[in-house]
Scaffold this motif. Sequence first.
Motif, PDB file in Angstrom:
ATOM      1  N   HIS A 139       0.834  -1.210   0.000  1.00 45.08           N
ATOM      2  CA  HIS A 139       0.000   0.000   0.000  1.00 45.08           C
ATOM      3  C   HIS A 139       0.866   1.256   0.000  1.00 45.08           C
ATOM      4  CE1 HIS A 139      -3.406   2.624   0.735  1.00 45.08           C
ATOM      5  NE2 HIS A 139      -2.803   3.108   1.813  1.00 45.08           N
ATOM      6  N   SER A 140       2.000   1.193   0.672  1.00 44.84           N
ATOM      7  CA  SER A 140       2.876   2.364   0.739  1.00 44.84           C
ATOM      8  C   SER A 140       3.672   2.558  -0.554  1.00 44.84           C
ATOM      9  CB  SER A 140       3.853   2.229   1.915  1.00 44.84           C
ATOM     10  OG  SER A 140       4.778   1.185   1.679  1.00 44.84           O
ATOM     11  N   ILE A 141       3.784   1.509  -1.390  1.00 47.52           N
ATOM     12  CA  ILE A 141       4.529   1.628  -2.642  1.00 47.52           C
ATOM     13  C   ILE A 141       3.682   2.290  -3.724  1.00 47.52           C
ATOM     14  CG2 ILE A 141       5.582   0.315  -4.530  1.00 47.52           C
ATOM     15  CD1 ILE A 141       6.509  -1.717  -2.531  1.00 47.52           C
ATOM     16  N   PHE A 142       2.463   1.801  -3.891  1.00 53.76           N
ATOM     17  CA  PHE A 142       1.623   2.261  -5.000  1.00 53.76           C
ATOM     18  C   PHE A 142       0.562   3.209  -4.461  1.00 53.76           C
ATOM     19  CE2 PHE A 142       3.154  -2.036  -6.051  1.00 53.76           C
ATOM     20  CZ  PHE A 142       3.947  -1.705  -7.134  1.00 53.76           C
ATOM     21  N   MET A 143       0.810   4.498  -4.651  1.00 51.84           N
ATOM     22  CA  MET A 143      -0.099   5.508  -4.131  1.00 51.84           C
ATOM     23  C   MET A 143      -0.017   6.753  -5.008  1.00 51.84           C
ATOM     24  SD  MET A 143       2.113   6.684  -0.774  1.00 51.84           S
ATOM     25  CE  MET A 143       0.857   7.840  -0.250  1.00 51.84           C
ATOM     26  N   ASN A 144      -0.860   7.716  -4.724  1.00 54.06           N
ATOM     27  CA  ASN A 144      -0.866   8.979  -5.455  1.00 54.06           C
ATOM     28  C   ASN A 144       0.534   9.597  -5.410  1.00 54.06           C
ATOM     29  OD1 ASN A 144      -1.100  11.721  -6.141  1.00 54.06           O
ATOM     30  ND2 ASN A 144      -3.218  11.807  -5.443  1.00 54.06           N
ATOM     31  N   PRO A 145       1.174   9.784  -6.587  1.00 51.06           N
ATOM     32  CA  PRO A 145       2.554  10.288  -6.572  1.00 51.06           C
ATOM     33  C   PRO A 145       2.688  11.684  -5.971  1.00 51.06           C
ATOM     34  CG  PRO A 145       1.664  10.263  -8.809  1.00 51.06           C
ATOM     35  CD  PRO A 145       0.700   9.524  -7.949  1.00 51.06           C
ATOM     36  N   PHE A 146       1.658  12.521  -6.125  1.00 50.05           N
ATOM     37  CA  PHE A 146       1.721  13.869  -5.554  1.00 50.05           C
ATOM     38  C   PHE A 146       1.670  13.813  -4.025  1.00 50.05           C
ATOM     39  CE2 PHE A 146       0.022  14.470  -9.836  1.00 50.05           C
ATOM     40  CZ  PHE A 146       0.922  15.402 -10.317  1.00 50.05           C
ATOM     41  N   LYS A 147       0.865  12.888  -3.498  1.00 48.21           N
ATOM     42  CA  LYS A 147       0.826  12.701  -2.045  1.00 48.21           C
ATOM     43  C   LYS A 147       2.169  12.160  -1.550  1.00 48.21           C
ATOM     44  CE  LYS A 147      -1.970  10.633   1.660  1.00 48.21           C
ATOM     45  NZ  LYS A 147      -0.831  10.248   2.502  1.00 48.21           N
ATOM     46  N   ALA A 148       2.750  11.232  -2.323  1.00 44.96           N
ATOM     47  CA  ALA A 148       4.045  10.669  -1.941  1.00 44.96           C
ATOM     48  C   ALA A 148       5.122  11.758  -1.919  1.00 44.96           C
ATOM     49  CB  ALA A 148       4.433   9.560  -2.907  1.00 44.96           C
ATOM     50  N   LEU A 149       5.096  12.644  -2.928  1.00 45.96           N
ATOM     51  CA  LEU A 149       6.067  13.736  -2.973  1.00 45.96           C
ATOM     52  C   LEU A 149       5.880  14.683  -1.793  1.00 45.96           C
ATOM     53  CD1 LEU A 149       5.942  14.485  -6.809  1.00 45.96           C
ATOM     54  CD2 LEU A 149       7.932  13.651  -5.562  1.00 45.96           C
ATOM     55  N   ALA A 150       4.611  14.970  -1.458  1.00 46.46           N
ATOM     56  CA  ALA A 150       4.323  15.886  -0.351  1.00 46.46           C
ATOM     57  C   ALA A 150       4.702  15.273   0.992  1.00 46.46           C
ATOM     58  CB  ALA A 150       2.837  16.267  -0.361  1.00 46.46           C
ATOM     59  N   ASP A 151       4.484  13.962   1.133  1.00 45.06           N
ATOM     60  CA  ASP A 151       4.755  13.282   2.411  1.00 45.06           C
ATOM     61  C   ASP A 151       6.209  12.834   2.548  1.00 45.06           C
ATOM     62  OD1 ASP A 151       2.101  13.618   2.991  1.00 45.06           O
ATOM     63  OD2 ASP A 151       1.532  11.542   2.544  1.00 45.06           O
ATOM     64  N   GLY A 152       6.980  12.912   1.446  1.00 38.08           N
ATOM     65  CA  GLY A 152       8.354  12.431   1.500  1.00 38.08           C
ATOM     66  C   GLY A 152       8.443  10.916   1.583  1.00 38.08           C
ATOM     67  N   ASN A 153       7.452  10.224   1.008  1.00 38.49           N
ATOM     68  CA  ASN A 153       7.425   8.762   1.026  1.00 38.49           C
ATOM     69  C   ASN A 153       8.380   8.249  -0.048  1.00 38.49           C
ATOM     70  OD1 ASN A 153       6.817   6.031   0.767  1.00 38.49           O
ATOM     71  ND2 ASN A 153       4.667   6.322   1.245  1.00 38.49           N
ATOM     72  N   ILE A 154       9.609   7.939   0.378  1.00 36.84           N
ATOM     73  CA  ILE A 154      10.678   7.632  -0.573  1.00 36.84           C
ATOM     74  C   ILE A 154      10.363   6.425  -1.442  1.00 36.84           C
ATOM     75  CG2 ILE A 154      13.064   6.819  -0.754  1.00 36.84           C
ATOM     76  CD1 ILE A 154      12.904   9.723  -0.308  1.00 36.84           C
ATOM     77  N   ILE A 155       9.874   5.346  -0.840  1.00 33.60           N
ATOM     78  CA  ILE A 155       9.674   4.122  -1.620  1.00 33.60           C
ATOM     79  C   ILE A 155       8.583   4.308  -2.666  1.00 33.60           C
ATOM     80  CG2 ILE A 155       7.977   2.977  -0.112  1.00 33.60           C
ATOM     81  CD1 ILE A 155       9.668   0.394  -0.568  1.00 33.60           C
ATOM     82  N   ALA A 156       7.550   5.091  -2.354  1.00 36.40           N
ATOM     83  CA  ALA A 156       6.499   5.371  -3.339  1.00 36.40           C
ATOM     84  C   ALA A 156       7.033   6.268  -4.453  1.00 36.40           C
ATOM     85  CB  ALA A 156       5.300   6.024  -2.654  1.00 36.40           C
ATOM     86  N   ILE A 157       7.893   7.208  -4.097  1.00 36.30           N
ATOM     87  CA  ILE A 157       8.504   8.084  -5.106  1.00 36.30           C
ATOM     88  C   ILE A 157       9.402   7.267  -6.035  1.00 36.30           C
ATOM     89  CG2 ILE A 157      10.123  10.000  -5.439  1.00 36.30           C
ATOM     90  CD1 ILE A 157       9.063  11.094  -2.728  1.00 36.30           C
ATOM     91  N   VAL A 158      10.179   6.362  -5.450  1.00 40.17           N
ATOM     92  CA  VAL A 158      11.042   5.488  -6.254  1.00 40.17           C
ATOM     93  C   VAL A 158      10.206   4.653  -7.223  1.00 40.17           C
ATOM     94  CG1 VAL A 158      12.556   3.466  -6.142  1.00 40.17           C
ATOM     95  CG2 VAL A 158      12.930   5.383  -4.582  1.00 40.17           C
ATOM     96  N   ALA A 159       9.100   4.098  -6.731  1.00 46.37           N
ATOM     97  CA  ALA A 159       8.238   3.257  -7.570  1.00 46.37           C
ATOM     98  C   ALA A 159       7.678   4.053  -8.749  1.00 46.37           C
ATOM     99  CB  ALA A 159       7.105   2.676  -6.731  1.00 46.37           C
ATOM    100  N   PHE A 160       7.146   5.252  -8.477  1.00 47.43           N
ATOM    101  CA  PHE A 160       6.555   6.057  -9.560  1.00 47.43           C
ATOM    102  C   PHE A 160       7.633   6.524 -10.540  1.00 47.43           C
ATOM    103  CE2 PHE A 160       5.076  10.142 -11.336  1.00 47.43           C
ATOM    104  CZ  PHE A 160       3.968   9.667 -12.032  1.00 47.43           C
ATOM    105  N   ALA A 161       8.812   6.903 -10.008  1.00 45.53           N
ATOM    106  CA  ALA A 161       9.899   7.336 -10.885  1.00 45.53           C
ATOM    107  C   ALA A 161      10.358   6.195 -11.795  1.00 45.53           C
ATOM    108  CB  ALA A 161      11.062   7.861 -10.051  1.00 45.53           C
TER     109      ALA A 161
END
Length: 413
Positions: A139-161
């Motif tokens: 759940h923490s990997i695949f999420m809204n990329p803008f929310k991940a960027l705002a929250d600093g969720n590194i693993i989600a940012i890595v996944a989207f990138a």
Amino acid sequence: MKLSLNLQILIAALLGVAGGWAVHGWPADSAAVQWSLYSANLIGTLFIDLLKMVMIPLVFCAIVTGIANLRQHSQMNAVWKTTLLFFATTTIIAIVIGLGATHIVQPGAGLHLDMFADAMQQFESKQLTLPEFFTQFLHSIFMNPFKALADGNIIAIVAFALVLGIALVMAADRYTQLLGLFEEGMTVCMQIINWIMRLAPFGIAALLFKLVATQDVGLFATLSKFILLVMGTTLLHGLVVLPALLYLLTGKRPLWFLRNAREALLTAFATSSSNATMPVTMRCTTQNMQVKPEIAGFVVPLGATVNMDGTALYEASAALFVAQLAGIDLSLGQQLVVCFTTMIAAMGAPGIPSAGMVTMVMVLQSVGLPAEAIAILLPVDRLLDTVRTAVNVEGDMIGSLVVQHVTASNSSS
């Protein structure tokens, strides 16, 4: 004569430790101590916040451009395979070292859980089963990329990138302007990092001053055997195993690596954060060690998320230490369960509150050990975190060098 940044950081680190040690014996409520701790906290926090400020755009741009540019060298498959194989190998070696040394030294012998009864009663652990952990992790990997960027969720940012980089590869040359934008973004981030690094000596000195000045020496005496074991085995992995692999696989000498990696290693030691150190890691890897940006841009951010040799070693050793405190002999099968669970836990779980503590609880619960015993480790965790974070970051940089060498050899042959 102007001192190099490496030497400035080293001198600052030594001064920070010496200053913290000198202040340690003073009355905690004295004005001088309060003012010095406030100043150190202010300067140290500012340094970490500046690194975190540039970390998110750097990670995103680095991975997107790294993946997209790898297509030009027909190296994508080789980079993937080599990176994951190297990370898995070093993590397994670290776990084996942790378990083996804890078996031999028996740091829990002579201590009993009863000694820590008060701490265990006050500690509330979040119970998380392995299936629940996987659910939260995905759940923490695949999420809204803008929310991940705002929250600093590194693993989600890595996944989207990663997904965006692959999409740019599949699109061939249709989105060259977009790719150019990300490349320029990475260049700008590296320039900002160079500016921030001018403050590194002050930030690192302040962080180490605060660390040494606020530690509980009495508790260290009680757990000294475990602390020395974890630090010794972690340093063995970082100063012997990883440099040996680097030399065997690339021919690069350990002293050459340590000289070029010093900024990142000292920053990791002071901040105890692989993510906060990532901008400095990228700087050392690309500028000092001449790793191609597309290689470093893929390996370093991914490594900061999933490659945690120091953490894996610590959690495996801590699980066996708690078993010894509880008077429980873990069977070979149970120790294999600890190995597997530790590998999963060491990847981290962004999005879960107190992720490090939750994953440690999961390792203990995997073999029926009391989760509350983690309260014993909490007071000394900050000290141990300094060394294991430095080793985590070291593994990322060595991984980049190994991947570049292996893929270059494959392409030339």
